[in-house]
Design an enzyme around this catalytic site. Structure first.
Site, PDB file in Angstrom:
ATOM      1  N   GLY A 186       0.801  -1.219   0.000  1.00 33.20           N
ATOM      2  CA  GLY A 186       0.000   0.000   0.000  1.00 33.20           C
ATOM      3  C   GLY A 186       0.834   1.269   0.000  1.00 33.20           C
ATOM      4  O   GLY A 186       0.551   2.218  -0.732  1.00 33.20           O
ATOM      5  N   ASN A 221      -8.555   3.746   7.912  1.00 36.19           N
ATOM      6  CA  ASN A 221      -7.913   2.634   8.605  1.00 36.19           C
ATOM      7  C   ASN A 221      -8.158   2.617  10.103  1.00 36.19           C
ATOM      8  O   ASN A 221      -8.038   1.587  10.735  1.00 36.19           O
ATOM      9  CB  ASN A 221      -6.407   2.629   8.319  1.00 36.19           C
ATOM     10  N   SER A 279      -3.200  -3.440  -0.983  1.00 32.49           N
ATOM     11  CA  SER A 279      -2.141  -4.145  -0.269  1.00 32.49           C
ATOM     12  C   SER A 279      -2.566  -5.586  -0.007  1.00 32.49           C
ATOM     13  O   SER A 279      -3.736  -5.860   0.291  1.00 32.49           O
ATOM     14  CB  SER A 279      -1.879  -3.432   1.059  1.00 32.49           C
ATOM     15  N   HIS A 330      -1.314  -7.821   2.438  1.00 30.69           N
ATOM     16  CA  HIS A 330      -1.324  -8.398   3.788  1.00 30.69           C
ATOM     17  C   HIS A 330      -2.540  -8.000   4.615  1.00 30.69           C
ATOM     18  O   HIS A 330      -2.742  -8.524   5.706  1.00 30.69           O
ATOM     19  CB  HIS A 330      -0.018  -8.071   4.532  1.00 30.69           C
ATOM     20  N   THR A 368      12.871  -7.092  -9.756  1.00 31.28           N
ATOM     21  CA  THR A 368      12.348  -8.436 -10.026  1.00 31.28           C
ATOM     22  C   THR A 368      11.013  -8.621  -9.321  1.00 31.28           C
ATOM     23  O   THR A 368      10.882  -8.302  -8.140  1.00 31.28           O
ATOM     24  CB  THR A 368      13.376  -9.491  -9.557  1.00 31.28           C
ATOM     25  N   CYS A 424      -0.258   7.710  24.269  1.00 30.83           N
ATOM     26  CA  CYS A 424       0.696   6.926  25.054  1.00 30.83           C
ATOM     27  C   CYS A 424       1.123   5.665  24.324  1.00 30.83           C
ATOM     28  O   CYS A 424       2.145   5.085  24.641  1.00 30.83           O
ATOM     29  CB  CYS A 424       0.073   6.538  26.390  1.00 30.83           C
TER      30      CYS A 424
END
Lengths: 139, 387
Positions: free
Chosen positions: B77, B156, B202, B204, B240, B322
């Protein structure tokens, strides 16, 4: 986004089982430090009484009980807990000398990023003692 | 250090990354040891690799309703988003204006900052309390020299769905390129590519391996490479090809997701969490991807909550300062106008397949930990009142 903050076992132990956590009824002194916008706010409450020890004739004031309440990350909660352990039973003069660094050392170590923002407990204690001394100065 | 999620843990951080599908792992492994050729080689092993690569490209193109030549494989991504913006900038130097939103992923926002330093003017469109960009706000900002409008499909953090098809249509009419970062929405919500010029994906995030993704580039788009070399991917991305990753990405698209089931359990968890006093949902409840939960608990801090849940084997994430490496609270939650005390007490749960029993366990544990942290906290939430 989660940062990778690794806490040691001692920090996690104090975080999971905080000592002296809660409120004191009618405290002799209290102080709150931190800022909600940083995510860490902690309050220290003290019971102060003369040392009951015939071998020490000075009869100085000691912290006979201490409690804390903290909103914050694991480092903030663990350092509050550790501070209360360090301070309990100490004279006001001894307690005032405890630094944030002493608390971090007693916990073994804190992640560097947490040292400055979450390790405020000693500041709160000093402020509480100062509040006590100010309000009792005229007595 | 690592606790295998298969030994009883509950992983609710699928917007961060996902477990690679078993079928994908099986399929991909032969491309490491048997069919390991370089697609640029002329011998038989190379030609075979090339064939498999092009087959995967066609399958992926078909899945999104595009042509094979419109798929440019990348490392994921972040690279796709960089290629989209920087590649357009390089190829269209006369246009110096970009429009994006304040809630984009850092790989868009940081790329925009770099372009600003190169003399580009960037408008960052805000969002409402619901966490959604208004297409009209975007339209008003379009200028003669606008190069591209880039708005993410699904946020996200809070999972809100942006009106990208509507914005794409506006851009089409005005003759401005439209790019969308579809990393969080891909395979979950269909997108009509009719007016979308570029789309980042993306692997994953959808149970394919890490290190692979693609940029959809509509035919006729003027774009330059940002990684130069051997001229792979029609010259748009040298290096590649990551054939095992690409095969895995194509393979995972064959898997069916039971979206309705996940949504139903998601709603069950939300109902359970809302029974905890002092709990708020962040962002639109309706215009939200089906697997996202984003809530805030008054008076506690998210990193503490996350760690306590972690010790119960429940993996979640938080927008609290935090827990961030920069000690800054979530800019997305800030953009929604959420009060600081609620931002620090925020929790994101992003679901994959999960049983009702697991869901109920998660609600029970969150309630228990929130109460424990409230006991520790000087901020109390009692009888509906904040103290």
């Amino acid at each position: 986004m989660a940062g990778n903050v690794d806490y040691n076992k001692k920090v996690l132990e104090h975080f999971k089982n905080p000592r002296n956590m809660g409120e004191l009824k009618n405290p002799d002194a209290e102080a709150t430090v931190g800022n909600p916008s940083c995510g860490d706010v902690l309050k220290i409450m003290l019971k102060i009484s003369p040392r009951d020890d015939s071998s020490r004739p000075d009869n100085e004031n000691i912290i006979s009980d201490i409690k804390f309440q903290t909103m914050g990350c694991a480092a903030a909660i663990a350092s509050s807990s550790m501070l209360t352990e360090l301070a309990k039973g100490k004279s006001l003069n001894e307690a005032k000398k405890i630094t944030n660094n002493d608390v971090a050392k007693a916990l073994g170590e804190l992640p560097p990023i947490k040292i400055h923002c979450s390790n405020l407990a000693a500041d709160a204690l000093r402020k509480a003692i100062e509040n006590f001394e100010k309000s009792n100065a005229n007595i | 250090m690592s606790r295998g999620i298969e030994v009883g843990g509950i992983y609710l951080d699928n917007a961060a990354t996902t477990r690679v599908d078993e079928g994908v792992v099986k399929k991909v492994s032969e491309f490491f040891t048997k069919n390991y050729g370089n697609a640029s080689s002329q011998h038989s092993i190379g030609r075979e690799a090339k064939e498999e690569l092009e087959k995967a490209r066609s399958e992926i193109a078909k899945f999104i309703g595009a042509e094979a030549s419109e798929i440019v494989f990348t490392s994921g991504g972040t690279e796709s988003n960089n290629l989209a913006l920087k590649g357009l900038a390089l190829a269209n130097p006369e246009k110096k204006h970009i429009i994006t939103s304040v809630i984009e992923h850092p790989c868009i926002l940081e790329t925009c900052k770099v372009l600003e330093k190169q003399g580009y003017k960037v408008n960052y469109v805000g969002v409402g309390k619901d966490g959604i960009v208004d297409a009209k706000d975007v339209e008003r900002k379009i200028r003669k020299d606008t190069l591209v409008v880039s708005v993410m499909h699904v946020n996200n953090e809070i999972g809100t769905i942006q009106p990208v098809e509507e914005i794409a249509e506006i851009c089409k009419k005005k003759g401005v390129y439209f790019h969308t970062d579809a990393v969080q929405g891909f395979t979950k919500i269909n997108l009509d590519l009719k007016n979308i010029d570029l789309m980042s994906v993306s692997g994953h995030k959808i149970h394919a391996p890490k290190g692979v993704g693609f940029l959809y580039v509509k035919k006729g788009t003027k774009i330059s490479a940002i990684i130069n070399g051997g001229g792979q991917e029609s010259g748009l991305r040298s290096g590649t090809e990551n054939i095992p990753g690409i095969i895995g990405l194509a393979e995972v698209l064959k898997k069916k997701i039971d979206k309705k089931k996940i949504e139903k359990i998601r709603d069950r968890i939300v109902r359970g969490l809302l029974e905890i006093p002092g709990t708020k949902i962040n962002g639109s409840r309706d215009n939200r991807i089906y697997n996202n939960i984003h809530v805030s608990f008054y008076g506690i801090e998210g990193e503490s909550l996350m760690l306590m849940l972690d010790s119960e084997g429940i993996c979640v994430s938080t927008g609290s300062a935090c827990a961030s490496t920069k000690l800054k609270e979530s800019y997305v939650l800030k953009a929604l106008g959420i009060e600081e005390l609620y931002i620090h007490g925020s929790l994101r749960l992003t679901l994959d397949e999960i049983t009702v029993e697991e869901a109920d366990f998660v609600v029970e544990k969150i309630a228990e930990k929130v109460m424990k942290l409230r006991e520790i906290s000087p901020f109390k939430f009692e009888k509906g009142e904040m103290k």
